[in-house]
Motif scaffolding. Structure first.
Motif, PDB file in Angstrom:
ATOM      1  N   GLY A 124       6.142   5.489   3.840  1.00 20.18           N
ATOM      2  CA  GLY A 124       5.836   4.632   2.705  1.00 20.18           C
ATOM      3  C   GLY A 124       7.010   3.779   2.286  1.00 20.18           C
ATOM      4  O   GLY A 124       6.836   2.679   1.743  1.00 20.18           O
ATOM      5  N   GLU A 125       8.208   4.262   2.522  1.00 25.65           N
ATOM      6  CA  GLU A 125       9.421   3.495   2.247  1.00 25.65           C
ATOM      7  C   GLU A 125       9.555   2.339   3.237  1.00 25.65           C
ATOM      8  O   GLU A 125       9.816   1.187   2.851  1.00 25.65           O
ATOM      9  CB  GLU A 125      10.628   4.418   2.344  1.00 25.65           C
ATOM     10  CG  GLU A 125      11.972   3.763   2.160  1.00 25.65           C
ATOM     11  CD  GLU A 125      13.117   4.758   2.325  1.00 25.65           C
ATOM     12  OE1 GLU A 125      14.194   4.336   2.757  1.00 25.65           O
ATOM     13  OE2 GLU A 125      12.919   5.952   2.039  1.00 25.65           O
ATOM     14  N   VAL A 126       9.330   2.623   4.502  1.00 26.03           N
ATOM     15  CA  VAL A 126       9.428   1.591   5.536  1.00 26.03           C
ATOM     16  C   VAL A 126       8.375   0.512   5.304  1.00 26.03           C
ATOM     17  O   VAL A 126       8.597  -0.670   5.586  1.00 26.03           O
ATOM     18  CB  VAL A 126       9.270   2.223   6.933  1.00 26.03           C
ATOM     19  CG1 VAL A 126       9.329   1.168   8.031  1.00 26.03           C
ATOM     20  CG2 VAL A 126      10.350   3.281   7.162  1.00 26.03           C
ATOM     21  N   ASP A 127       7.230   0.901   4.748  1.00 24.89           N
ATOM     22  CA  ASP A 127       6.146  -0.042   4.509  1.00 24.89           C
ATOM     23  C   ASP A 127       6.604  -1.247   3.702  1.00 24.89           C
ATOM     24  O   ASP A 127       6.208  -2.387   3.986  1.00 24.89           O
ATOM     25  CB  ASP A 127       5.002   0.671   3.777  1.00 24.89           C
ATOM     26  CG  ASP A 127       3.836  -0.252   3.484  1.00 24.89           C
ATOM     27  OD1 ASP A 127       3.174  -0.696   4.428  1.00 24.89           O
ATOM     28  OD2 ASP A 127       3.578  -0.530   2.288  1.00 24.89           O
ATOM     29  N   TYR A 156       0.852  -1.201   0.000  1.00 27.43           N
ATOM     30  CA  TYR A 156       0.000   0.000   0.000  1.00 27.43           C
ATOM     31  C   TYR A 156       0.880   1.241   0.000  1.00 27.43           C
ATOM     32  O   TYR A 156       0.532   2.264  -0.569  1.00 27.43           O
ATOM     33  CB  TYR A 156      -0.923  -0.027   1.215  1.00 27.43           C
ATOM     34  CG  TYR A 156      -1.958   1.069   1.253  1.00 27.43           C
ATOM     35  CD1 TYR A 156      -2.611   1.496   0.104  1.00 27.43           C
ATOM     36  CD2 TYR A 156      -2.314   1.668   2.453  1.00 27.43           C
ATOM     37  CE1 TYR A 156      -3.579   2.491   0.149  1.00 27.43           C
ATOM     38  CE2 TYR A 156      -3.274   2.657   2.522  1.00 27.43           C
ATOM     39  CZ  TYR A 156      -3.916   3.071   1.364  1.00 27.43           C
ATOM     40  OH  TYR A 156      -4.869   4.060   1.419  1.00 27.43           O
ATOM     41  N   GLY A 157       2.044   1.132   0.645  1.00 25.28           N
ATOM     42  CA  GLY A 157       2.964   2.266   0.656  1.00 25.28           C
ATOM     43  C   GLY A 157       2.448   3.449   1.434  1.00 25.28           C
ATOM     44  O   GLY A 157       2.869   4.578   1.207  1.00 25.28           O
ATOM     45  N   ARG A 158       1.489   3.200   2.330  1.00 24.35           N
ATOM     46  CA  ARG A 158       0.907   4.280   3.135  1.00 24.35           C
ATOM     47  C   ARG A 158       0.273   5.346   2.259  1.00 24.35           C
ATOM     48  O   ARG A 158       0.490   6.555   2.442  1.00 24.35           O
ATOM     49  CB  ARG A 158       1.939   4.864   4.085  1.00 24.35           C
ATOM     50  CG  ARG A 158       2.471   3.836   5.109  1.00 24.35           C
ATOM     51  CD  ARG A 158       2.170   4.271   6.466  1.00 24.35           C
ATOM     52  NE  ARG A 158       2.617   3.316   7.492  1.00 24.35           N
ATOM     53  CZ  ARG A 158       2.364   3.513   8.774  1.00 24.35           C
ATOM     54  NH1 ARG A 158       1.711   4.578   9.155  1.00 24.35           N
ATOM     55  NH2 ARG A 158       2.758   2.635   9.657  1.00 24.35           N
ATOM     56  N   TYR A 159      -0.470   4.879   1.224  1.00 26.99           N
ATOM     57  CA  TYR A 159      -1.349   5.729   0.426  1.00 26.99           C
ATOM     58  C   TYR A 159      -0.664   6.298  -0.793  1.00 26.99           C
ATOM     59  O   TYR A 159      -0.359   5.547  -1.716  1.00 26.99           O
ATOM     60  CB  TYR A 159      -1.985   6.812   1.302  1.00 26.99           C
ATOM     61  CG  TYR A 159      -2.872   7.822   0.603  1.00 26.99           C
ATOM     62  CD1 TYR A 159      -3.913   7.429  -0.230  1.00 26.99           C
ATOM     63  CD2 TYR A 159      -2.675   9.186   0.789  1.00 26.99           C
ATOM     64  CE1 TYR A 159      -4.732   8.373  -0.846  1.00 26.99           C
ATOM     65  CE2 TYR A 159      -3.499  10.129   0.189  1.00 26.99           C
ATOM     66  CZ  TYR A 159      -4.522   9.725  -0.630  1.00 26.99           C
ATOM     67  OH  TYR A 159      -5.326  10.658  -1.234  1.00 26.99           O
ATOM     68  N   CYS A 160      -0.381   7.580  -0.839  1.00 24.03           N
ATOM     69  CA  CYS A 160      -0.086   8.253  -2.108  1.00 24.03           C
ATOM     70  C   CYS A 160       1.139   9.150  -1.969  1.00 24.03           C
ATOM     71  O   CYS A 160       1.068  10.359  -2.188  1.00 24.03           O
ATOM     72  CB  CYS A 160      -1.311   9.062  -2.546  1.00 24.03           C
ATOM     73  SG  CYS A 160      -1.195   9.757  -4.207  1.00 24.03           S
TER      74      CYS A 160
END
Length: 673
Positions: free
Chosen positions: A213-216, A202-206
């Protein structure tokens, strides 16, 4: 890089969309910023009642499952459905009438998983094809979703380990959890095949998989490896459009982790892309220009010596600019970029190009990544990205200036290294991988100087630490020498604190500096709200009086308030390099009146292995949400904010001064804005 709701399924399934066009001049006006995500559609009362009731039932089931040690580990796989519908309902994030029907279906799927789990069954864990799964993030304790395509032939009892490809999705301002889960449960992406796993973070959305989002990605990969037999040496990063930008940065930062990379379109840096694609006139501060280096891939071009890469662009795609920029940067490293160009094609994959990309990648991935290659190149301007294969940068002479290590195994006894802007480094070869002669201690030649290496261990691992002092390299016992220094995970800027486990600490006392108390309260609420909207989690929040020693040990602390009303800040105020009292703020010899607030990141004096942050969340704001290339840190290690200028879509107030701490976290003389 905006896309309409009609393109949502295409973004998830491969970013295949119409020819990319700039977002337009309206998105270059900070005073007129449209909301991201946009406002949702009205929810009919009957649907709202049904969803509310379904959420209550599923929530009750989840609480029961969470208290049972046998079922608790599987709760995230149920929680993702509850979170998706709750966020959409509570925060007006049904973006089309059809989303309401999707939410009802997701609730039913969550309830089915909950019933199965209560009965001691987990059928989705043996399911093949595309599925949705979840994990608990260490960053904020939230449950985050990801999609996984499981090969039909997967057998958990077989010793065989499987190839895994990532697929980073395109930009979607309406990519709520409801829409994401619906998409990944129905498609493994455009390159899904029956002989490999495909993960869709998901990358923490957008946010183009930046910051949280990188850590995701890494948290999702860890969760997958816990469940399935994945070959660490056959992981491929790939994506398109915004996902292509994500692929570029994962390839540049972590080249030694992957078997291959295949970025498509997207962007590979900030300034040139915004000029070409967004037609934006840029007026960055000096520190913003330095901070572009965090995600500008040309700065890391040398790392592509470590990673086979196949690049794709449509011939008529404006976002071909990303590949053109990287081709020039790679050429300076004497690397010829393999660039597949879809003939007469806009912002999409040409069918024949997809076949050609896989034809080139498959034999590369079949051979697999070599965890201990003979030659390694590490290029970085920051210790945030300090490792390539067995080479680690542990100290820089100057952050945000080019730093580099070229390392080579000459023979089974000798290694040769050359460095630039490096003060400390390690060489680390895991157990069973060291190719050197174990009967002799290796000999290193570092910048022309001979240094005897540590002996090779009996498990065929090898580690050596070096530090440069007085212009001479010497072997040391450990990276940590007891001196407060910038190091990996503790190097700034402010945003780095929110890529790790963090806790927001609210003040409960009486404000000592009443002139800024209103600003503090408003910005605290802004930080909490925008974390949920942009990084799709609910941060840990505690009152200062309730913070425990365990919290101080476990989390970076984002302290809000002033030294008079925040108990934790009061304990450390005299141990910070910037002084803040009722009279004002002192930064070295510079003094600012009591209407000013310091924001900063610094090693927590109560636990120097963790950060403390003063009066800040992540530092990019509403204007930057409109284009992913803008979503980079906007403040350095510290800044002084004049609160008499109200916050806006770009800054928390007037930034009257800002800078980076030195390599020992000291104040340094730096240019003023």
């Amino acid at each position: 890089m905006n896309r309409s709701p009609l393109l949502l399924s295409a973004l998830l399934a491969g970013g295949i969309a119409a020819v990319a066009v700039a977002d337009g001049p309206a998105d270059n006006i900070p005073e007129k910023v449209r909301p991201v995500p946009p406002a949702g559609v009205p929810v009919p009362d009957a649907d709202r009642q049904a969803l509310t009731q379904g959420l209550a039932e599923l929530g009750k089931a989840i609480e029961s499952l969470r208290t049972n040690p046998k079922t608790a580990p599987h709760v995230p796989d149920v929680q993702i459905y509850h979170n998706a519908v709750r966020y959409a309902l509570e925060h007006n994030e049904f973006f089309a009438p059809a989303d309401i029907g999707k939410a009802k279906k997701l609730l039913a799927e969550g309830q089915e998983r909950a019933r199965n789990l209560a009965a001691g069954q987990t059928p989705w864990t043996t399911q093949t094809g595309p599925i949705a799964l979840g994990y608990v993030s260490r960053i904020d304790g939230s449950v985050q979703p990801y999609g996984l395509s499981v090969p039909r032939a997967y057998n958990p009892d077989s010793p065989h380990r499987w190839r895994l490809d990532t697929w980073f999705h395109g930009r979607g301002e309406v990519l709520s959890e409801v829409n994401f889960l619906t998409g990944v449960q129905n498609s493994g992406g455009p390159f899904a095949r029956p002989d490999l796993f495909v993960v869709q973070p998901y990358g923490r959305y957008c946010n183009a998989n930046k910051l949280a989002g990188e850590v995701d990605l890494f948290e999702a990969l860890a969760d997958i490896k816990r469940r399935y037999k994945i070959d660490d040496n056959r992981i491929v990063v790939r994506g398109f459009s915004m996902g292509g930008a994500a692929c570029w940065q994962f390839a540049a930062h972590y080249a030694g982790e992957w078997a291959a990379a295949a970025p498509g379109a997207g962007f590979s840096e900030t300034p040139e892309f915004l000029k070409v694609f967004q037609k934006e006139t840029l007026k960055p501060t000096w520190w913003e220009k330095k901070l572009w280096q965090m995600y500008d891939c040309p700065e890391y071009a040398a790392n592509f010596h470590n990673l086979p890469t196949v690049v794709y662009s449509g011939e008529k795609d404006t976002q071909k600019q990303a590949a053109d920029v990287m081709e020039k940067a790679l050429a300076k490293e004497n690397l010829r970029m393999v660039h597949i160009i879809g003939p007469n094609t806009g912002h999409s994959y040409h069918p024949a190009s997809k076949v050609e990309i896989d034809r080139l990648l498959d034999p590369i991935v079949e051979r697999g990544r070599n965890p201990v290659p003979k030659r390694v190149v590490l290029a970085t301007p920051t210790l945030a990205y300090n490792r390539q294969a067995w080479v680690v940068a542990d100290g820089l002479e100057h952050h945000w200036e080019p730093a580099r290590i070229d390392a080579e195994i000459v023979d089974d006894h000798n290694l040769r290294l050359t460095t630039k802007n490096i003060t400390a480094l390690s060489l680390e070869m895991p157990a069973g991988t060291c190719p050197l002669d174990s009967t002799r201690s290796p000999l290193l030649k570092v910048d022309g100087q001979k240094v005897s290496g540590a002996p090779i261990a009996t498990d065929r691992s090898w580690t050596v630490h070096l530090r440069r002092e007085g212009g001479k390299w010497k072997r040391v016992d450990a990276v940590d020498d007891g001196v407060l220094r910038k190091r990996h995970g503790l190097q700034g800027p402010i945003d780095d604190a929110f890529m790790q486990s963090f806790m927001i600490v609210r003040p409960t006392g009486t404000a000592q500096i009443s002139k800024v108390s209103g600003w503090v309260d408003a910005e605290l609420q802004h930080a909490i709200k925008e974390w949920r909207r942009q990084f799709r989690g609910e941060p840990r929040v505690k009152n200062d009086a309730d913070v425990t020693d365990a919290d101080i040990a476990a989390h970076n602390l984002a302290l809000w308030g002033d030294p008079g009303n925040n108990r934790i800040l009061a304990r450390i105020a005299d141990r910070l390099p910037i002084r803040w009292t009722a009279e004002g703020v002192e930064v070295g010899k510079q003094k600012y009146p009591a209407t000013h607030v310091p924001v900063l990141v610094f090693p927590n004096p109560l636990n120097p292995k963790r950060y403390v942050v003063l009066n800040s969340g992540f530092t990019y704001r509403e204007y930057d949400y409109l284009n992913n290339a803008r979503q980079v840190p906007k403040l350095p290690d510290w800044a002084i904010i004049d609160t008499t200028t109200p916050p806006n879509s770009r800054y928390p107030g007037k930034v009257v001064n800002a800078g980076f701490f030195g390599e020992r976290w000291e104040l340094t003389d730096q240019p003023k804005p």
